[in-house]
Motif scaffolding. Structure first.
Motif, PDB file in Angstrom:
ATOM      1  N   MET A   1       0.823  -0.808  -0.113  1.00 33.52           N
ATOM      2  CA  MET A   1       0.072  -0.149  -0.079  1.00 33.52           C
ATOM      3  C   MET A   1       0.970   0.966  -0.117  1.00 33.52           C
ATOM      4  SD  MET A   1      -3.377   0.692   0.931  1.00 33.52           S
ATOM      5  CE  MET A   1      -3.930  -1.087   0.427  1.00 33.52           C
ATOM      6  N   ASP A   2       0.537   2.416  -0.720  1.00 34.92           N
ATOM      7  CA  ASP A   2       0.714   3.486  -1.292  1.00 34.92           C
ATOM      8  C   ASP A   2       0.905   4.336   0.124  1.00 34.92           C
ATOM      9  OD1 ASP A   2       2.508   6.079  -1.804  1.00 34.92           O
ATOM     10  OD2 ASP A   2       1.530   5.956  -3.478  1.00 34.92           O
ATOM     11  N   GLU A   3       2.672   4.784   0.871  1.00 38.72           N
ATOM     12  CA  GLU A   3       2.666   5.417   2.113  1.00 38.72           C
ATOM     13  C   GLU A   3       2.116   7.197   2.132  1.00 38.72           C
ATOM     14  OE1 GLU A   3       2.458   4.560   5.637  1.00 38.72           O
ATOM     15  OE2 GLU A   3       3.421   2.940   4.363  1.00 38.72           O
ATOM     16  N   THR A   4       1.399   7.527   0.513  1.00 32.86           N
ATOM     17  CA  THR A   4       1.090   8.565   0.211  1.00 32.86           C
ATOM     18  C   THR A   4      -0.471   9.141   0.215  1.00 32.86           C
ATOM     19  OG1 THR A   4       1.835   8.934  -1.928  1.00 32.86           O
ATOM     20  CG2 THR A   4       3.976   9.422  -0.770  1.00 32.86           C
ATOM     21  N   GLN A   5      -1.084   7.465  -0.286  1.00 32.06           N
ATOM     22  CA  GLN A   5      -1.756   7.690  -0.327  1.00 32.06           C
ATOM     23  C   GLN A   5      -2.941   8.512   1.051  1.00 32.06           C
ATOM     24  OE1 GLN A   5      -4.206   3.257   0.500  1.00 32.06           O
ATOM     25  NE2 GLN A   5      -4.915   3.748  -1.582  1.00 32.06           N
ATOM     26  N   SER A   6      -4.184   9.144   0.278  1.00 32.23           N
ATOM     27  CA  SER A   6      -4.977   9.996   1.501  1.00 32.23           C
ATOM     28  C   SER A   6      -5.284   9.141   1.493  1.00 32.23           C
ATOM     29  CB  SER A   6      -5.559  11.397  -0.183  1.00 32.23           C
ATOM     30  OG  SER A   6      -6.413  10.023  -0.421  1.00 32.23           O
ATOM     31  N   PHE A   7      -6.093   9.473   3.374  1.00 26.93           N
ATOM     32  CA  PHE A   7      -7.518   9.406   4.145  1.00 26.93           C
ATOM     33  C   PHE A   7      -8.330   8.981   3.349  1.00 26.93           C
ATOM     34  CE2 PHE A   7     -10.455   9.608   6.909  1.00 26.93           C
ATOM     35  CZ  PHE A   7     -10.331   8.963   8.051  1.00 26.93           C
ATOM     36  N   GLU A   8      -8.583   9.749   2.405  1.00 31.99           N
ATOM     37  CA  GLU A   8     -10.384   9.559   1.342  1.00 31.99           C
ATOM     38  C   GLU A   8      -9.658   8.089   0.958  1.00 31.99           C
ATOM     39  OE1 GLU A   8      -8.490  11.816   1.931  1.00 31.99           O
ATOM     40  OE2 GLU A   8      -9.866  13.613   3.191  1.00 31.99           O
ATOM     41  N   LYS A   9      -8.892   8.376   0.026  1.00 27.17           N
ATOM     42  CA  LYS A   9      -8.325   6.952  -0.288  1.00 27.17           C
ATOM     43  C   LYS A   9      -8.744   5.808   0.293  1.00 27.17           C
ATOM     44  CE  LYS A   9      -7.516   8.927  -5.029  1.00 27.17           C
ATOM     45  NZ  LYS A   9      -8.238   8.063  -6.053  1.00 27.17           N
ATOM     46  N   LYS A  10      -8.077   5.507   1.383  1.00 27.42           N
ATOM     47  CA  LYS A  10      -7.831   4.714   1.996  1.00 27.42           C
ATOM     48  C   LYS A  10      -9.080   4.417   2.851  1.00 27.42           C
ATOM     49  CE  LYS A  10      -2.869   5.345   4.350  1.00 27.42           C
ATOM     50  NZ  LYS A  10      -2.011   4.790   3.460  1.00 27.42           N
ATOM     51  N   VAL A  11     -10.020   5.081   3.578  1.00 31.31           N
ATOM     52  CA  VAL A  11     -11.309   5.048   3.805  1.00 31.31           C
ATOM     53  C   VAL A  11     -12.559   3.637   2.887  1.00 31.31           C
ATOM     54  CG1 VAL A  11     -13.851   5.785   3.977  1.00 31.31           C
ATOM     55  CG2 VAL A  11     -11.558   5.940   5.040  1.00 31.31           C
ATOM     56  N   GLU A  12     -12.458   3.979   1.249  1.00 33.53           N
ATOM     57  CA  GLU A  12     -12.651   3.574   0.100  1.00 33.53           C
ATOM     58  C   GLU A  12     -11.972   2.865  -0.287  1.00 33.53           C
ATOM     59  OE1 GLU A  12     -14.707   4.714  -1.819  1.00 33.53           O
ATOM     60  OE2 GLU A  12     -15.254   6.571  -0.951  1.00 33.53           O
ATOM     61  N   LYS A  13     -10.807   2.337   0.445  1.00 27.73           N
ATOM     62  CA  LYS A  13      -9.663   0.949   0.219  1.00 27.73           C
ATOM     63  C   LYS A  13     -11.172  -0.064   1.458  1.00 27.73           C
ATOM     64  CE  LYS A  13      -7.269  -2.186  -1.128  1.00 27.73           C
ATOM     65  NZ  LYS A  13      -8.377  -3.071  -2.768  1.00 27.73           N
ATOM     66  N   ILE A  14     -10.767   0.353   2.283  1.00 30.05           N
ATOM     67  CA  ILE A  14     -11.479   0.169   3.458  1.00 30.05           C
ATOM     68  C   ILE A  14     -12.568  -0.369   3.391  1.00 30.05           C
ATOM     69  CG2 ILE A  14     -12.354   0.122   6.143  1.00 30.05           C
ATOM     70  CD1 ILE A  14      -9.827   1.922   6.455  1.00 30.05           C
ATOM     71  N   LYS A  15     -13.591   0.198   2.765  1.00 22.97           N
ATOM     72  CA  LYS A  15     -14.883   0.146   1.955  1.00 22.97           C
ATOM     73  C   LYS A  15     -15.065  -1.690   1.271  1.00 22.97           C
ATOM     74  CE  LYS A  15     -17.349   4.438   2.791  1.00 22.97           C
ATOM     75  NZ  LYS A  15     -17.869   5.528   2.259  1.00 22.97           N
ATOM     76  N   GLU A  16     -14.475  -1.095   0.023  1.00 22.48           N
ATOM     77  CA  GLU A  16     -14.194  -2.622  -0.570  1.00 22.48           C
ATOM     78  C   GLU A  16     -13.549  -3.484  -0.235  1.00 22.48           C
ATOM     79  OE1 GLU A  16     -11.115  -1.249  -3.359  1.00 22.48           O
ATOM     80  OE2 GLU A  16     -12.193   0.278  -4.270  1.00 22.48           O
ATOM     81  N   ILE A  17     -12.959  -3.532   0.664  1.00 23.30           N
ATOM     82  CA  ILE A  17     -12.267  -4.836   1.224  1.00 23.30           C
ATOM     83  C   ILE A  17     -13.860  -4.893   2.023  1.00 23.30           C
ATOM     84  CG2 ILE A  17     -11.010  -5.322   3.882  1.00 23.30           C
ATOM     85  CD1 ILE A  17      -8.642  -3.960   2.371  1.00 23.30           C
ATOM     86  N   LEU A  18     -14.350  -4.772   2.977  1.00 19.47           N
ATOM     87  CA  LEU A  18     -15.427  -4.786   3.641  1.00 19.47           C
ATOM     88  C   LEU A  18     -16.495  -5.760   2.533  1.00 19.47           C
ATOM     89  CD1 LEU A  18     -16.076  -1.996   6.671  1.00 19.47           C
ATOM     90  CD2 LEU A  18     -15.461  -4.471   6.507  1.00 19.47           C
ATOM     91  N   SER A  19     -17.300  -4.500   1.361  1.00 18.17           N
ATOM     92  CA  SER A  19     -17.838  -5.004   0.559  1.00 18.17           C
ATOM     93  C   SER A  19     -17.584  -6.972   0.268  1.00 18.17           C
ATOM     94  CB  SER A  19     -17.487  -4.439  -0.508  1.00 18.17           C
ATOM     95  OG  SER A  19     -18.672  -5.179  -1.556  1.00 18.17           O
ATOM     96  N   GLN A  20     -16.416  -6.833  -0.045  1.00 18.69           N
ATOM     97  CA  GLN A  20     -15.586  -8.330  -0.935  1.00 18.69           C
ATOM     98  C   GLN A  20     -15.961  -8.709   0.297  1.00 18.69           C
ATOM     99  OE1 GLN A  20     -11.661  -6.833  -2.020  1.00 18.69           O
ATOM    100  NE2 GLN A  20     -12.461  -6.260  -3.584  1.00 18.69           N
ATOM    101  N   LEU A  21     -15.128  -9.023   1.938  1.00 22.32           N
ATOM    102  CA  LEU A  21     -15.844  -9.927   3.028  1.00 22.32           C
ATOM    103  C   LEU A  21     -16.823  -9.886   3.640  1.00 22.32           C
ATOM    104  CD1 LEU A  21     -12.822  -8.700   5.858  1.00 22.32           C
ATOM    105  CD2 LEU A  21     -13.045 -10.307   4.116  1.00 22.32           C
ATOM    106  N   ASN A  22     -18.078  -9.447   2.411  1.00 23.02           N
ATOM    107  CA  ASN A  22     -19.561 -10.115   2.763  1.00 23.02           C
ATOM    108  C   ASN A  22     -19.844 -11.289   1.568  1.00 23.02           C
ATOM    109  OD1 ASN A  22     -20.481  -8.361   5.178  1.00 23.02           O
ATOM    110  ND2 ASN A  22     -19.951  -6.627   3.579  1.00 23.02           N
ATOM    111  N   HIS A  23     -18.392 -11.266   0.645  1.00 23.38           N
ATOM    112  CA  HIS A  23     -19.165 -12.367  -0.048  1.00 23.38           C
ATOM    113  C   HIS A  23     -18.912 -13.704  -0.133  1.00 23.38           C
ATOM    114  CE1 HIS A  23     -18.395  -9.866  -3.261  1.00 23.38           C
ATOM    115  NE2 HIS A  23     -19.703  -9.190  -3.542  1.00 23.38           N
TER     116      HIS A  23
END
Length: 65
Positions: A1-23
């Protein structure tokens, strides 16, 4: 994961992961890997929030001082 990634991008990625975990068709191995990735991103985001809080407090004290 890119250390310079914005907070907002991190939140979006977390949402994607949560969605994937629900499959239902997710294997245990895939689930564990996604969980680990999500925890890592959450820790990075929390550190960003902590740093922002410190900066805010410093600015606030300079304004009052």
């Amino acid at each position: 994961m890119d250390e310079t990634q914005s907070f907002e991008k991190k939140v979006e990625k977390i949402k994607e992961i949560l969605s994937q975990l629900n499959h239902d068709d997710l294997s245990l191995k895939e689930g564990v890997l996604l969980y680990k990735e999500g925890i890592s991103i959450l820790q990075e985001a929390q550190k960003m929030l902590e740093n922002a809080q410190i900066e805010y407090e410093e600015i606030k004290s300079q304004i009052k001082g």
